[in-house]
Design a protein around this motif. Structure first.
Motif, PDB file in Angstrom:
ATOM      1  N   HIS A  29      34.676  47.180  36.491  1.00  0.00           N
ATOM      2  CA  HIS A  29      34.495  45.626  36.602  1.00  0.00           C
ATOM      3  C   HIS A  29      33.443  44.973  37.413  1.00  0.00           C
ATOM      4  CE1 HIS A  29      38.493  44.824  34.476  1.00  0.00           C
ATOM      5  NE2 HIS A  29      38.019  45.553  33.650  1.00  0.00           N
ATOM      6  N   SER A  30      33.468  45.854  38.597  1.00  0.00           N
ATOM      7  CA  SER A  30      32.536  45.479  39.416  1.00  0.00           C
ATOM      8  C   SER A  30      31.063  45.450  39.086  1.00  0.00           C
ATOM      9  CB  SER A  30      32.479  46.123  40.719  1.00  0.00           C
ATOM     10  OG  SER A  30      33.751  46.179  41.436  1.00  0.00           O
ATOM     11  N   GLU A  31      30.601  46.294  38.176  1.00  0.00           N
ATOM     12  CA  GLU A  31      29.139  46.622  37.744  1.00  0.00           C
ATOM     13  C   GLU A  31      28.910  45.507  36.644  1.00  0.00           C
ATOM     14  OE1 GLU A  31      29.139  50.503  35.751  1.00  0.00           O
ATOM     15  OE2 GLU A  31      30.194  51.305  37.598  1.00  0.00           O
ATOM     16  N   TRP A  32      29.789  44.816  36.024  1.00  0.00           N
ATOM     17  CA  TRP A  32      29.156  43.732  34.939  1.00  0.00           C
ATOM     18  C   TRP A  32      29.778  42.301  35.130  1.00  0.00           C
ATOM     19  CZ3 TRP A  32      33.478  41.513  32.490  1.00  0.00           C
ATOM     20  CH2 TRP A  32      34.571  42.252  32.176  1.00  0.00           C
ATOM     21  N   MET A  33      30.863  42.127  36.221  1.00  0.00           N
ATOM     22  CA  MET A  33      31.211  41.043  36.623  1.00  0.00           C
ATOM     23  C   MET A  33      29.985  40.148  37.396  1.00  0.00           C
ATOM     24  SD  MET A  33      34.244  39.969  35.709  1.00  0.00           S
ATOM     25  CE  MET A  33      34.998  38.769  36.978  1.00  0.00           C
ATOM     26  N   PRO A  34      29.955  38.724  37.075  1.00  0.00           N
ATOM     27  CA  PRO A  34      29.066  38.166  37.542  1.00  0.00           C
ATOM     28  C   PRO A  34      28.973  37.926  39.136  1.00  0.00           C
ATOM     29  CG  PRO A  34      30.588  36.621  36.731  1.00  0.00           C
ATOM     30  CD  PRO A  34      30.995  37.792  36.324  1.00  0.00           C
ATOM     31  N   LYS A  35      27.986  38.034  39.906  1.00  0.00           N
ATOM     32  CA  LYS A  35      27.916  38.006  41.259  1.00  0.00           C
ATOM     33  C   LYS A  35      27.928  36.468  41.911  1.00  0.00           C
ATOM     34  CE  LYS A  35      27.143  42.510  41.370  1.00  0.00           C
ATOM     35  NZ  LYS A  35      28.292  42.894  40.704  1.00  0.00           N
ATOM     36  N   ARG A  36      27.607  35.723  40.881  1.00  0.00           N
ATOM     37  CA  ARG A  36      27.644  34.144  41.193  1.00  0.00           C
ATOM     38  C   ARG A  36      28.691  33.556  40.086  1.00  0.00           C
ATOM     39  NH1 ARG A  36      21.511  32.194  41.830  1.00  0.00           N
ATOM     40  NH2 ARG A  36      20.635  34.028  42.861  1.00  0.00           N
ATOM     41  N   ARG A  41      34.996  40.160  43.696  1.00  0.00           N
ATOM     42  CA  ARG A  41      33.912  40.984  44.438  1.00  0.00           C
ATOM     43  C   ARG A  41      34.186  42.502  43.829  1.00  0.00           C
ATOM     44  NH1 ARG A  41      32.369  36.809  44.608  1.00  0.00           N
ATOM     45  NH2 ARG A  41      31.964  35.263  46.362  1.00  0.00           N
ATOM     46  N   THR A  42      35.353  42.936  43.867  1.00  0.00           N
ATOM     47  CA  THR A  42      35.541  44.474  43.417  1.00  0.00           C
ATOM     48  C   THR A  42      36.810  44.440  42.970  1.00  0.00           C
ATOM     49  OG1 THR A  42      36.096  45.069  45.673  1.00  0.00           O
ATOM     50  CG2 THR A  42      33.692  45.384  45.146  1.00  0.00           C
ATOM     51  N   SER A  43      36.976  45.589  42.158  1.00  0.00           N
ATOM     52  CA  SER A  43      38.314  45.734  41.707  1.00  0.00           C
ATOM     53  C   SER A  43      38.445  47.273  41.773  1.00  0.00           C
ATOM     54  CB  SER A  43      38.343  45.937  40.298  1.00  0.00           C
ATOM     55  OG  SER A  43      38.423  44.303  39.989  1.00  0.00           O
ATOM     56  N   GLU A  44      39.715  47.640  42.273  1.00  0.00           N
ATOM     57  CA  GLU A  44      39.871  49.153  42.679  1.00  0.00           C
ATOM     58  C   GLU A  44      41.246  49.623  42.181  1.00  0.00           C
ATOM     59  OE1 GLU A  44      41.406  51.205  46.919  1.00  0.00           O
ATOM     60  OE2 GLU A  44      40.687  49.007  46.879  1.00  0.00           O
ATOM     61  N   GLN A  45      41.368  50.502  41.499  1.00  0.00           N
ATOM     62  CA  GLN A  45      42.411  51.044  40.846  1.00  0.00           C
ATOM     63  C   GLN A  45      43.074  51.873  41.771  1.00  0.00           C
ATOM     64  OE1 GLN A  45      42.062  53.360  36.908  1.00  0.00           O
ATOM     65  NE2 GLN A  45      43.683  54.683  37.698  1.00  0.00           N
ATOM     66  N   THR A  46      44.456  51.747  42.274  1.00  0.00           N
ATOM     67  CA  THR A  46      45.382  51.990  42.962  1.00  0.00           C
ATOM     68  C   THR A  46      46.304  53.180  42.799  1.00  0.00           C
ATOM     69  OG1 THR A  46      46.897  50.096  42.898  1.00  0.00           O
ATOM     70  CG2 THR A  46      44.953  50.144  44.452  1.00  0.00           C
ATOM     71  N   THR A  56      48.127  50.621  38.247  1.00  0.00           N
ATOM     72  CA  THR A  56      48.108  49.510  39.537  1.00  0.00           C
ATOM     73  C   THR A  56      46.572  49.463  40.035  1.00  0.00           C
ATOM     74  OG1 THR A  56      48.627  50.940  41.161  1.00  0.00           O
ATOM     75  CG2 THR A  56      50.518  49.958  40.147  1.00  0.00           C
ATOM     76  N   TYR A  57      46.180  48.237  40.224  1.00  0.00           N
ATOM     77  CA  TYR A  57      44.980  47.856  41.171  1.00  0.00           C
ATOM     78  C   TYR A  57      45.025  46.766  42.173  1.00  0.00           C
ATOM     79  CZ  TYR A  57      44.950  43.770  37.838  1.00  0.00           C
ATOM     80  OH  TYR A  57      45.556  42.584  37.498  1.00  0.00           O
ATOM     81  N   VAL A  58      43.934  46.484  42.610  1.00  0.00           N
ATOM     82  CA  VAL A  58      43.977  45.295  43.523  1.00  0.00           C
ATOM     83  C   VAL A  58      42.490  44.621  43.253  1.00  0.00           C
ATOM     84  CG1 VAL A  58      43.565  44.704  45.978  1.00  0.00           C
ATOM     85  CG2 VAL A  58      45.266  46.521  45.353  1.00  0.00           C
ATOM     86  N   ASP A  59      42.245  43.463  42.939  1.00  0.00           N
ATOM     87  CA  ASP A  59      41.107  42.864  42.999  1.00  0.00           C
ATOM     88  C   ASP A  59      40.979  42.123  44.260  1.00  0.00           C
ATOM     89  OD1 ASP A  59      40.657  43.248  40.128  1.00  0.00           O
ATOM     90  OD2 ASP A  59      41.842  41.386  39.593  1.00  0.00           O
ATOM     91  N   HIS A  60      39.798  42.410  44.840  1.00  0.00           N
ATOM     92  CA  HIS A  60      38.998  41.775  45.983  1.00  0.00           C
ATOM     93  C   HIS A  60      38.348  40.705  45.570  1.00  0.00           C
ATOM     94  CE1 HIS A  60      40.656  45.405  48.018  1.00  0.00           C
ATOM     95  NE2 HIS A  60      40.180  46.169  47.279  1.00  0.00           N
ATOM     96  N   THR A  61      38.643  39.373  46.280  1.00  0.00           N
ATOM     97  CA  THR A  61      37.793  38.086  45.817  1.00  0.00           C
ATOM     98  C   THR A  61      37.590  37.502  47.122  1.00  0.00           C
ATOM     99  OG1 THR A  61      39.802  36.674  45.786  1.00  0.00           O
ATOM    100  CG2 THR A  61      39.615  38.090  43.978  1.00  0.00           C
ATOM    101  N   SER A  62      36.701  36.547  47.047  1.00  0.00           N
ATOM    102  CA  SER A  62      36.132  35.579  47.821  1.00  0.00           C
ATOM    103  C   SER A  62      37.465  34.962  48.489  1.00  0.00           C
ATOM    104  CB  SER A  62      35.224  34.823  47.612  1.00  0.00           C
ATOM    105  OG  SER A  62      35.648  33.924  46.502  1.00  0.00           O
TER     106      SER A  62
END
Length: 154
Positions: A29-36, A41-46, A56-62
């Motif tokens: 998701h981090s590759e195609w999600m918009p930067k603006r 920010r990033t997504s991590e499979q946990t 399970t995963y964690v979405d890191h956001t602003s």
């Protein structure tokens, strides 16, 4: 409790399997999600292994990090994520279910039906209108970025 639900649809010029695989690739998701225009920010499979129900995963956001899991997984037509946000004391503030139902229209066209449900809990229900505005903006940015990620290769 406050509840927000809405649906968006977009046409993506790519085979249904490719669209599903892109949506199911959590870390991708981090590759195609918009930067603006997005809090993502990033997504991590946990959890280990291939993505499926229970992953399970964690979405890191602003605005912080939110854990989640996959609650529906039917390749190549349906995937639903579930995320939640808790207070420092562990109380549930909000949770959401962003889901995608894919419909093939020919070999290289997919209609993406994106359904989003958001629930606010406790005193956070007072902020439901703000959550609704942010959710609609975020979900729209997501489906438009998905659509654009395939068009970039045209």
């Amino acid at each position: 409790m406050g509840v927000v639900e809405f649906e968006l649809a977009r046409v993506v010029h790519a085979p249904i399997g490719d669209v599903f695989d892109r949506l199911a690739d959590i870390e991708g998701h981090s590759e195609w999600m918009p930067k603006r225009g997005s809090i993502h920010r990033t997504s991590e499979q946990t959890s280990p292994g291939p993505v499926g129900v229970g992953t399970t995963y964690v979405d890191h956001t602003s605005v912080g990090s939110t854990p989640g899991d996959v609650v529906e997984f039917e390749r190549p037509t349906r995937i639903v994520y579930h995320w939640w946000d808790r207070s420092r004391g562990g109380r549930l503030k909000a949770e959401g279910w962003p889901g995608y139902r894919l419909e093939a229209k020919g070999d290289h066209t997919t209609i993406v039906h994106h359904h989003a449900r958001l629930e606010t809990h406790g005193l956070h229900h007072l902020a439901t209108p703000v959550y609704a505005l942010l959710a609609r903006r975020e979900r729209t940015a997501t489906v438009e970025a998905l659509q654009a990620s395939f068009h970039a290769h045209d």
